[in-house]
Design an enzyme around this catalytic site. Structure first.
Site, PDB file in Angstrom:
ATOM      1  N   HIS A 170     -46.227  33.507 -50.661  1.00 16.19           N
ATOM      2  CA  HIS A 170     -46.779  34.863 -50.633  1.00 16.19           C
ATOM      3  C   HIS A 170     -48.108  34.892 -51.388  1.00 16.19           C
ATOM      4  CE1 HIS A 170     -42.721  35.892 -49.406  1.00 16.19           C
ATOM      5  NE2 HIS A 170     -42.265  35.357 -50.522  1.00 16.19           N
ATOM      6  N   GLU A 202     -41.841  37.824 -57.433  1.00 12.94           N
ATOM      7  CA  GLU A 202     -40.410  38.031 -57.215  1.00 12.94           C
ATOM      8  C   GLU A 202     -39.587  37.175 -58.167  1.00 12.94           C
ATOM      9  OE1 GLU A 202     -39.253  36.671 -53.256  1.00 12.94           O
ATOM     10  OE2 GLU A 202     -40.826  35.143 -53.327  1.00 12.94           O
ATOM     11  N   HIS A 240     -41.778  27.981 -51.637  1.00 12.35           N
ATOM     12  CA  HIS A 240     -40.350  28.010 -51.927  1.00 12.35           C
ATOM     13  C   HIS A 240     -39.519  28.094 -50.653  1.00 12.35           C
ATOM     14  CE1 HIS A 240     -41.672  32.258 -51.736  1.00 12.35           C
ATOM     15  NE2 HIS A 240     -40.488  32.482 -51.197  1.00 12.35           N
ATOM     16  N   ARG A 254     -45.141  31.651 -43.437  1.00 10.56           N
ATOM     17  CA  ARG A 254     -44.212  30.541 -43.237  1.00 10.56           C
ATOM     18  C   ARG A 254     -44.968  29.246 -43.002  1.00 10.56           C
ATOM     19  NH1 ARG A 254     -42.133  34.174 -39.410  1.00 10.56           N
ATOM     20  NH2 ARG A 254     -40.516  35.524 -40.264  1.00 10.56           N
TER      21      ARG A 254
END
Length: 287
Positions: A74, A89, A147, A167
């Site tokens: 991200h 996050e 991740h 992605r």
């Protein structure tokens, strides 16, 4: 329906139970841990709570995995383009089947070109660091951290409310990849040790991040937590119940708002809540 109460003396005091949404995912489960139950024939991967307008920049969700999720990344505030959102996050592991892992960061420093080549030929999995995990582990992912979530996990995820995901690799699933943007924001480096830990090591404050804070308390909040949460917050009971406190407007008809495991409250402050029946509770707010 959103259930709410407001204090008759101060209409700025409120407690509301947030609506929750079950989201089907190919990597989800058709059998969920209590207290959740997947609708028949559906594989549920996410259960998330509708972000309220008072804390619209914060999203809390449960994740349940039976397969690996995509390798992704991200952007941050420094490299998000127009129409994209930064995403910080964290993951708190609630349950992990034997051998369950999270891929976070790389085994060693790596160039963007090398990441791109590995993403295209499918070897990127071999370059990532796969962390063995257990219940009580906590991971703080800053923007740019590459991740992937492994199979056999139940997690609580707290994040900036962003759906900007790039992605890199998706195990051949027929979904779009975003290599150009992913490589522009990805950090080709190992995951820093100070961004991972356990609930035993960290005590009450699990995450004190750039955009949100996350605490885990047992019983009622103490003075330090009360000081750290002067205003609006989200409350996620993991064990026990949390309910609205004090006299409410229209108290002859208004119902007490109570949340148990699997539910989430929005409250104007800690003082609007009663923790007398609480056991283990997550508290989070924006920064």
């Amino acid at each position: 329906m959103t259930q709410a109460v407001e204090n008759g003396a101060n209409m700025d005091v409120f407690v509301r139970k947030l609506p929750k949404r079950m989201v089907e995912k190919v990597w989800g489960r058709d059998e969920l841990p209590a207290p959740f139950q997947a609708p028949e024939g559906q594989r549920i991967g996410e259960i998330w709570f509708e972000p309220p307008s008072e804390l619209g920049d914060l999203l809390v969700k449960y994740l349940f995995t039976s397969e690996k999720l995509s390798v992704q990344v991200h952007p941050g505030e420094d490299n998000a383009l127009e129409g994209e959102d930064s995403k910080e996050e964290c993951w708190l592991v609630l349950d992990a089947q034997p051998g369950a892992q999270l891929a976070i960061g790389f085994d060693k420093d790596i160039s963007a070109d090398a990441i791109g080549t590995a993403a295209e030929d499918g070897t990127i999995e071999e370059l990532l660091t796969w962390h063995d995990v257990k219940a009580g582990d906590i991971f703080h992912l800053t923007p740019g951290t590459v991740h992937a979530i492994g199979a056999g996990l139940s997690l609580v995820e707290v994040q900036q409310n962003s759906d900007t995901t790039f992605r890199l690799f998706d195990y051949g699933r027929p979904r779009q990849l975003h290599l150009e943007r992913a490589l522009a924001v990805a950090k080709g480096m190992p995951f820093p040790d100070h961004l991972k830990g356990t609930i035993d090591e960290r005590g009450e404050t699990l995450i004190d991040g750039t955009r949100f804070r996350l605490d885990r308390i047992e019983g009622a909040p103490g003075p330090e937590i009360e000081t750290a949460y002067p205003g609006t917050l989200l409350v996620l009971p993991l064990q026990g119940t949390v309910k609205s406190a004090g006299k409410t407007a229209n108290s002859d008809t208004a119902q007490e708002v109570t949340a148990q495991e699997g539910e989430c409250l929005l409250a104007s402050s800690l003082g609007a809540l009663d923790f007398s029946d609480a056991k283990v509770t997550l508290l989070t707010r924006s920064v």
